[in-house]
Design an enzyme around this catalytic site. Structure first.
Site, mmCIF file in Angstrom:
data_model
loop_
_atom_site.group_PDB
_atom_site.id
_atom_site.type_symbol
_atom_site.label_atom_id
_atom_site.label_comp_id
_atom_site.label_asym_id
_atom_site.label_seq_id
_atom_site.Cartn_x
_atom_site.Cartn_y
_atom_site.Cartn_z
ATOM 1 N N GLY A 37 0.797 -1.218 0.000
ATOM 2 C CA GLY A 37 0.000 0.000 0.000
ATOM 3 C C GLY A 37 0.829 1.268 0.000
ATOM 4 C CD GLU B 46 1.953 -8.863 2.219
ATOM 5 O OE1 GLU B 46 2.543 -9.949 2.275
ATOM 6 O OE2 GLU B 46 0.758 -8.717 2.487
ATOM 7 C CE1 TYR C 212 -10.783 0.686 -7.129
ATOM 8 C CE2 TYR C 212 -8.830 0.686 -8.511
ATOM 9 C CZ TYR C 212 -9.661 0.042 -7.631
ATOM 10 O OH TYR C 212 -9.366 -1.230 -7.243
ATOM 11 C CB CYS D 94 -20.597 -0.837 -27.257
ATOM 12 S SG CYS D 94 -19.989 -0.707 -28.936
#
Ligand code: PLP
Length: 421
Positions: A224, A265, A310, A337
């Protein structure tokens, strides 16, 4: 929004050559950037040892897994299938740690191969205990706060289902006792952030959990680490956020005599800016004076979903044989489409359109979408409108483009359909 015409690692010449050789759209990964990012992660400040894992869900191509594990990174897998995929790519099972929402049906077999396991719910811990009583195990805990940029990437706090809620520590202890387990690793992964204060606060919460489990010798603080894709976004400085975290490990050792090993990680940090999506302009249309000018690409949500779900921002560059002097504000859209197939949504709001100032576009111009190494090829509404998967290319340190995934054959799309008589 302004946008420079300089892509991270592709020039008109190299992009033209890659598009001619492999077709477009195509993902291009830059080996030099991948290596530099891995070096930065392997240098994460630590007091009593570091295991750095690559969260492979960000970009699981075998060439990327091999490159990283060859440099000393271990692997974080998010499903049993990812474990199998890493093993197929040649990763040693002992170097793979599984933290999954869904426990694989073959968990017993995977554990037999020697992988490490983080129980991410009480039921998972019970299941592990039944399979392997008397052994060492890790648990993923939700320490109660997240630092994600928006609700859908926030993976800590009460609105996140990931990990065991910190108030259920007594139940964890009961299960550990019931199955004679040794809880040696605590794992928390609470979402994207670059703020050293947030990381310090999280380390403090983590150590209050470690303090409750005397056998714990490894603290995995997850991934993160936020990466700036756009010029105005900031990339986490691992040395800056890591230093106070390291001091926290030292303070805990001074207090308790316990020297805790650190695991990190990252996924995004390692690959986001090492990847680009190379496409072509295939049409330019307008909805009149009160409307918009649109650039239509031969790619879209089928290769890059993040903007659509997002409102994520990616740098977009037009690379032209003869660069146009004039600029125009364009909405850049994908080839599906589907009205949500937009590459320039408003920041953080996929429901709204935004424009980018780009050189006057023509059909056939090359378009490079940067910051497309993480959760791009890995996360697509595959096969919508029956577009085959794009190829992936690794641009080696020597500058040679190497094919690492071929473009899918059209007939592969329906290869597993069962014809009815
Ligand atoms: C997705 C994930 C990561 C990586 O997250 P990034 O934001 O890509 O760094 C690390 N650990 C776990 C458990 C994850 O699920």
């Amino acid at each position: 929004m302004a946008s420079s015409n300089q892509s991270n690692f592709l020039t008109y010449t190299s992009a033209r050559a890659i598009a001619d050789e492999f077709g477009a759209p195509v993902y291009v990964y830059d080996e030099a950037t991948l290596r530099a990012n891995a070096e930065a992660v392997l240098a994460f400040p630590n007091a009593y040892g570091l295991t750095a894992r690559y969260a492979m869900k960000a970009c699981p191509n075998a060439a990327v897994l091999k490159l990283f594990t060859g440099m000393g990174l271990h692997i974080d897998a998010s499903s049993g299938h990812e474990v199998r995929r890493a093993i197929a790519a040649g990763v040693a099972p002992e170097k793979i740690s599984l933290s999954a929402q869904e426990v694989p049906v073959d968990l017993g077999d995977l554990l037999g191969l020697g992988i490490q396991f983080n129980a991410c719910s009480l039921q998972q811990l019970e299941r592990y205990g039944q399979l392997r009583p008397g052994t060492e195990v890790g648990v993923r805990l939700n320490p109660g706060a997240g630092s994600g940029g928006n609700n859908r990437t926030n993976v800590g706090g009460p609105s996140s289902s990931f990990g065991i809620w910190h108030e259920f520590v007594p139940q964890v202890k009961e299960l550990v006792a019931k199955y004679d387990l040794k809880l040696i690793r605590i794992h928390t992964h609470i979402g994207s952030g670059s703020d050293p204060d947030v990381w310090l606060k999280v380390s403090q919460m983590n150590f209050s959990l470690v303090a409750q489990f005397p056998d714990v010798r490894i603290l995995n603080v997850g991934g993160g680490y936020k990466v700036g894709r756009m010029p105005d976004e900031k990339t986490t400085d691992l040395q800056v956020i890591g230093q106070p975290m390291k001091e926290k490990f030292e303070a805990f050792a001074a207090e308790t005599g316990r020297e805790i090993r650190m695991e990190v990680e990252p996924g995004t940090y390692l690959v986001a800016n090492a990847g680009a999506l190379l496409a072509e302009v295939h049409d330019v249309v307008s909805t009149g004076e009160d409307g918009y000018d649109f650039i239509k690409l031969n790619t879209g949500m089928t290769e890059l979903l993040r903007p659509s779900i997002y409102g994520a921002q990616h740098p977009i560059h037009l690379l032209q044989a003869a660069p146009a002097a004039a600029q125009k504000d364009y909405v850049v859209v994908g080839h599906c489409c589907e009205s949500g197939d937009i590459l320039t949504p408003a920041p953080g709001d996929p429901e709204l359109l935004a424009t980018r100032s780009l050189p006057l576009a023509s059909t056939g111009d090359l378009c490079v979408i940067d910051g497309a190494g993480a959760y791009a090829a890995a996360m697509t509404p595959k096969h919508y409108n029956s577009y085959p998967e794009a190829a992936e290319v690794l641009l080696t340190v020597e500058g040679a483009p190497k094919l690492i995934r071929r473009r899918q054959k059209l007939e592969d799309i329906w290869a597993n359909e069962v014809p009815v008589a």
